[in-house]
Design a protein around this motif. Structure first.
Motif, PDB file in Angstrom:
ATOM      1  N   GLU A 244       0.905  -1.203  -0.083  1.00  0.00           N
ATOM      2  CA  GLU A 244      -0.077   0.083  -0.084  1.00  0.00           C
ATOM      3  C   GLU A 244       0.900   1.297  -0.058  1.00  0.00           C
ATOM      4  O   GLU A 244       1.448   1.725   0.986  1.00  0.00           O
ATOM      5  CB  GLU A 244      -0.769   0.049   1.254  1.00  0.00           C
ATOM      6  CG  GLU A 244      -1.758  -1.184   1.294  1.00  0.00           C
ATOM      7  CD  GLU A 244      -2.781  -1.245   2.629  1.00  0.00           C
ATOM      8  OE1 GLU A 244      -2.715  -0.246   3.301  1.00  0.00           O
ATOM      9  OE2 GLU A 244      -3.348  -2.289   2.845  1.00  0.00           O
ATOM     10  N   ALA A 245       1.333   1.583  -1.045  1.00  0.00           N
ATOM     11  CA  ALA A 245       2.482   2.677  -1.224  1.00  0.00           C
ATOM     12  C   ALA A 245       1.813   3.872  -0.849  1.00  0.00           C
ATOM     13  O   ALA A 245       0.752   4.396  -1.210  1.00  0.00           O
ATOM     14  CB  ALA A 245       2.993   2.725  -2.574  1.00  0.00           C
ATOM     15  N   GLY A 246       2.516   4.719  -0.080  1.00  0.00           N
ATOM     16  CA  GLY A 246       2.275   6.126   0.149  1.00  0.00           C
ATOM     17  C   GLY A 246       3.131   7.133  -0.675  1.00  0.00           C
ATOM     18  O   GLY A 246       3.919   6.822  -1.455  1.00  0.00           O
ATOM     19  N   LEU A 382       9.230   0.882  -4.145  1.00  0.00           N
ATOM     20  CA  LEU A 382       9.699   0.410  -2.861  1.00  0.00           C
ATOM     21  C   LEU A 382       8.771   0.697  -1.745  1.00  0.00           C
ATOM     22  O   LEU A 382       7.719   1.547  -1.895  1.00  0.00           O
ATOM     23  CB  LEU A 382      10.994   1.440  -2.580  1.00  0.00           C
ATOM     24  CG  LEU A 382      12.123   1.073  -3.861  1.00  0.00           C
ATOM     25  CD1 LEU A 382      13.026   2.703  -3.730  1.00  0.00           C
ATOM     26  CD2 LEU A 382      12.585  -0.243  -3.545  1.00  0.00           C
ATOM     27  N   PRO A 383       8.865   0.353  -0.393  1.00  0.00           N
ATOM     28  CA  PRO A 383       7.721   0.433   0.661  1.00  0.00           C
ATOM     29  C   PRO A 383       8.268   2.008   1.120  1.00  0.00           C
ATOM     30  O   PRO A 383       9.294   2.511   1.378  1.00  0.00           O
ATOM     31  CB  PRO A 383       8.339  -0.557   1.597  1.00  0.00           C
ATOM     32  CG  PRO A 383      10.060  -0.754   1.369  1.00  0.00           C
ATOM     33  CD  PRO A 383      10.099  -0.746  -0.149  1.00  0.00           C
ATOM     34  N   THR A 384       7.087   2.576   1.447  1.00  0.00           N
ATOM     35  CA  THR A 384       7.027   3.797   2.120  1.00  0.00           C
ATOM     36  C   THR A 384       6.515   3.712   3.333  1.00  0.00           C
ATOM     37  O   THR A 384       5.970   2.735   3.810  1.00  0.00           O
ATOM     38  CB  THR A 384       6.122   4.616   0.932  1.00  0.00           C
ATOM     39  OG1 THR A 384       4.872   4.273   1.112  1.00  0.00           O
ATOM     40  CG2 THR A 384       6.836   5.007  -0.372  1.00  0.00           C
ATOM     41  N   GLY A 385       6.330   5.008   4.137  1.00  0.00           N
ATOM     42  CA  GLY A 385       5.667   5.287   5.335  1.00  0.00           C
ATOM     43  C   GLY A 385       6.162   4.355   6.494  1.00  0.00           C
ATOM     44  O   GLY A 385       5.483   3.885   7.417  1.00  0.00           O
ATOM     45  N   GLY A 386       7.567   3.952   6.572  1.00  0.00           N
ATOM     46  CA  GLY A 386       8.038   3.209   7.519  1.00  0.00           C
ATOM     47  C   GLY A 386       7.918   1.880   7.355  1.00  0.00           C
ATOM     48  O   GLY A 386       8.269   0.854   8.014  1.00  0.00           O
ATOM     49  N   GLU A 391       8.991  -4.819   5.202  1.00  0.00           N
ATOM     50  CA  GLU A 391       8.634  -5.106   3.450  1.00  0.00           C
ATOM     51  C   GLU A 391       9.987  -4.821   2.787  1.00  0.00           C
ATOM     52  O   GLU A 391      10.884  -3.862   3.053  1.00  0.00           O
ATOM     53  CB  GLU A 391       7.527  -4.384   3.079  1.00  0.00           C
ATOM     54  CG  GLU A 391       6.164  -4.778   3.599  1.00  0.00           C
ATOM     55  CD  GLU A 391       4.791  -4.064   2.791  1.00  0.00           C
ATOM     56  OE1 GLU A 391       5.433  -2.901   2.374  1.00  0.00           O
ATOM     57  OE2 GLU A 391       3.790  -4.712   3.183  1.00  0.00           O
ATOM     58  N   GLY A 392      10.040  -5.486   1.620  1.00  0.00           N
ATOM     59  CA  GLY A 392      11.272  -5.107   0.722  1.00  0.00           C
ATOM     60  C   GLY A 392      10.770  -4.631  -0.729  1.00  0.00           C
ATOM     61  O   GLY A 392       9.168  -4.190  -0.957  1.00  0.00           O
ATOM     62  N   GLY A 393      11.260  -3.994  -1.599  1.00  0.00           N
ATOM     63  CA  GLY A 393      10.898  -3.470  -2.888  1.00  0.00           C
ATOM     64  C   GLY A 393      10.373  -4.481  -3.863  1.00  0.00           C
ATOM     65  O   GLY A 393      10.425  -5.594  -3.406  1.00  0.00           O
ATOM     66  N   LEU A 394       9.713  -3.918  -4.671  1.00  0.00           N
ATOM     67  CA  LEU A 394       9.279  -4.918  -5.741  1.00  0.00           C
ATOM     68  C   LEU A 394      10.544  -5.575  -6.410  1.00  0.00           C
ATOM     69  O   LEU A 394      11.437  -4.914  -6.940  1.00  0.00           O
ATOM     70  CB  LEU A 394       8.583  -4.232  -6.937  1.00  0.00           C
ATOM     71  CG  LEU A 394       8.106  -4.869  -7.902  1.00  0.00           C
ATOM     72  CD1 LEU A 394       6.741  -5.813  -7.579  1.00  0.00           C
ATOM     73  CD2 LEU A 394       7.336  -3.937  -9.277  1.00  0.00           C
ATOM     74  N   SER A 395      10.027  -7.055  -6.535  1.00  0.00           N
ATOM     75  CA  SER A 395      11.145  -7.950  -7.129  1.00  0.00           C
ATOM     76  C   SER A 395      10.392  -9.106  -7.772  1.00  0.00           C
ATOM     77  O   SER A 395       9.332  -9.058  -7.845  1.00  0.00           O
ATOM     78  CB  SER A 395      12.126  -8.301  -5.951  1.00  0.00           C
ATOM     79  OG  SER A 395      11.330  -9.439  -5.404  1.00  0.00           O
ATOM     80  N   VAL A 396      11.205  -9.863  -8.382  1.00  0.00           N
ATOM     81  CA  VAL A 396      10.726 -11.112  -9.034  1.00  0.00           C
ATOM     82  C   VAL A 396       9.972 -11.943  -8.143  1.00  0.00           C
ATOM     83  O   VAL A 396       8.759 -12.513  -8.296  1.00  0.00           O
ATOM     84  CB  VAL A 396      11.632 -11.948  -9.657  1.00  0.00           C
ATOM     85  CG1 VAL A 396      12.282 -11.380 -10.625  1.00  0.00           C
ATOM     86  CG2 VAL A 396      12.647 -12.403  -8.606  1.00  0.00           C
ATOM     87  N   MET A 397      10.174 -11.846  -6.808  1.00  0.00           N
ATOM     88  CA  MET A 397       9.347 -12.631  -5.672  1.00  0.00           C
ATOM     89  C   MET A 397       8.169 -12.232  -5.385  1.00  0.00           C
ATOM     90  O   MET A 397       7.316 -13.230  -4.911  1.00  0.00           O
ATOM     91  CB  MET A 397      10.272 -12.508  -4.273  1.00  0.00           C
ATOM     92  CG  MET A 397      11.721 -12.900  -4.372  1.00  0.00           C
ATOM     93  SD  MET A 397      12.063 -14.337  -4.762  1.00  0.00           S
ATOM     94  CE  MET A 397      11.331 -15.458  -3.480  1.00  0.00           C
TER      95      MET A 397
END
Length: 441
Positions: A244-246, A382-386, A391-397
């Protein structure tokens, strides 16, 4: 413009430190309640609802919700050659960076005759959201699509808000990026309604669209505004999401060796995204803090998007955190867990090794965040708001499912029968025991 918080004498710790740091406020729950009826409307009425909502929120009623393939090829033909070259380089670098993320399948012999194989299976169909709004983001197309392609996803649908100045179509630069990547399923749908379309699928309007217009997807990824984030929260029961990106944010750790002009430029670069963007400097040098404060005002006022930049930098979500030493700067940055963390210190690599909470880490004065936005080979979703704490950033996972494949031979199962019976008796599940023992009568 930038407020200074002085923690040199007494810096809080733990939760108190997290709460004391600047942070953009985003009420996802309130936004979710506002869009819940809208989401239901898309689920029930499909393309008709999508057109009505586009007219209401985007000021245009798209004739084609699904972009014709001819528009994709035409957009690429008309693309500025320099932009095409930059996109192709970005795709090349991102393929290399994301291919390196692919996990290895392993077969483990648990005991003679008994193995567990760890498999990584891609989801079949994904929906990728590309925001519109204040800027156009072909880089987000690349970040989302390349990660999904390298994971082995077979069906990819991209959606982006319709643009009134392009007759209700998607921005041509977005379409060109899709064409370069071989993505043919593209929709002129934005906002929460796009997330609903991807999650639930959408029927077409009779005589206008194919039916169904869009099939539901397994995973939705990509950044967006607060309503996109809220929509993702509402559909988590029916499909996977990335986060849930901010509003975007940058944290910078800098000591007295840092160049204040570079620090200021990098804070401005993130503020350029959005009036709610956050730019936070962590430093143990009061002299550097004052120099950055002095440099950033004229530089921000001289840029093209000065109004939104100045609003972001002067907002409560931005500021300078003055600390006693580098250890305190690292502690504060880890508590903040920024989406992007730059390190401008004399021993940047050593500092980087002590960072455990950040979406992505940019080491040294020649690794600015915009490099990661476009060409570094890392992902910029990428993860925002702490949320970088967990959480990690967007990846193949994001597009792979870990599946364990188990295979035991007869003698291996027979050897496990006695301890398995003990477990089944302890849990009062006699049918579990019988499912094993019946094989040996």
């Amino acid at each position: 413009m930038l407020s200074i918080t002085d923690f040199r004498a007494n810096m809080p710790s733990g939760l108190a430190l997290r709460q004391a740091l600047p942070r953009a406020q985003m009420n996802i729950e309130e936004a979710a309640e506002k869009i819940r009826p809208l989401m239901r409307e898309v689920k029930d009425r499909g393309a008709g609802a999508l057109r009505d909502l586009s007219e209401k929120f985007d000021g245009v009623r798209p004739e084609h919700l699904r972009v014709p393939e001819q528009a994709l090829s035409q957009a690429l033909q008309q693309l500025d050659p320099a932009v095409r070259e930059a996109m192709e380089l970005s795709i090349e670098h991102n393929r290399a960076g994301h291919r390196a993320q692919l996990p290895t399948e392993r077969i483990t012999e648990i005991m003679p005759g008994g193995i567990v194989k760890q498999r990584w299976i891609p989801v079949e169909r994904v929906g990728l959201y590309v925001p519109g709004g204040l800027a156009v983001y072909p880089s987000s197309v690349i970040m989302n699509v390349v990660a999904a392609q390298e994971a082995g996803v077979s069906e990819i649908a991209v959606t982006s808000p319709p643009q009134a100045r392009f007759g209700g179509g998607v921005h041509p630069t977005i379409l060109a990026a899709c064409q370069l990547l071989g993505v043919k399923e593209v929709y002129a749908v934005g906002g929460a309604q796009a997330i609903a379309m991807l999650a639930y699928g959408a029927s077409g309007e009779a005589g206008v669209d194919p039916d169904p217009l869009c099939q539901p997807v397994d995973v939705i990824t990509g950044p967006g505004n607060i309503f996109v984030a809220a929509a993702k929260r509402l559909v988590r029961a029916v499909c996977g999401i990335d986060a849930e990106a901010g509003p975007t944010e940058i944290g910078i750790i800098a000591d007295s060796s840092a160049d204040p002009t570079l620090v200021a430029a990098d804070m401005i670069s993130q503020a350029e995204h959005d009036p709610n963007a956050a730019s936070v400097l962590f430093t143990d040098s009061e002299e550097l803090a004052r120099k950055v404060e002095a440099v950033i005002v004229p530089e921000a006022q001289a840029t093209k998007h000065s109004q939104r930049i100045c609003q972001a930098l002067s907002g409560s979500q931005s500021g300078i955190i003055l600390v006693a030493d580098m250890a305190s700067a690292i502690e504060a940055a880890n508590a903040y867990a920024p989406e992007h963390l730059e390190i401008h210190t004399a021993h940047a690599q050593e500092v980087a090794e002590k960072i455990c909470n950040a979406g992505a880490i940019f080491v040294g004065s020649y690794t600015p965040v915009p490099l990661g936005d476009y060409l570094a080979g890392s992902n910029h979703v990428l993860p925002t708001g702490g949320t970088g704490r967990y959480e990690g950033g967007l990846s193949v996972m994001a597009y792979l499912k870990p599946v364990q494949q188990v295979e035991y031979q007869r003698e291996a199962l027979k050897e496990m029968a006695r301890p398995l019976t003990a477990f089944a008796d302890a849990e009062d599940l006699p049918a579990h025991e019988e499912a094993v023992n019946c094989r040996f009568r």
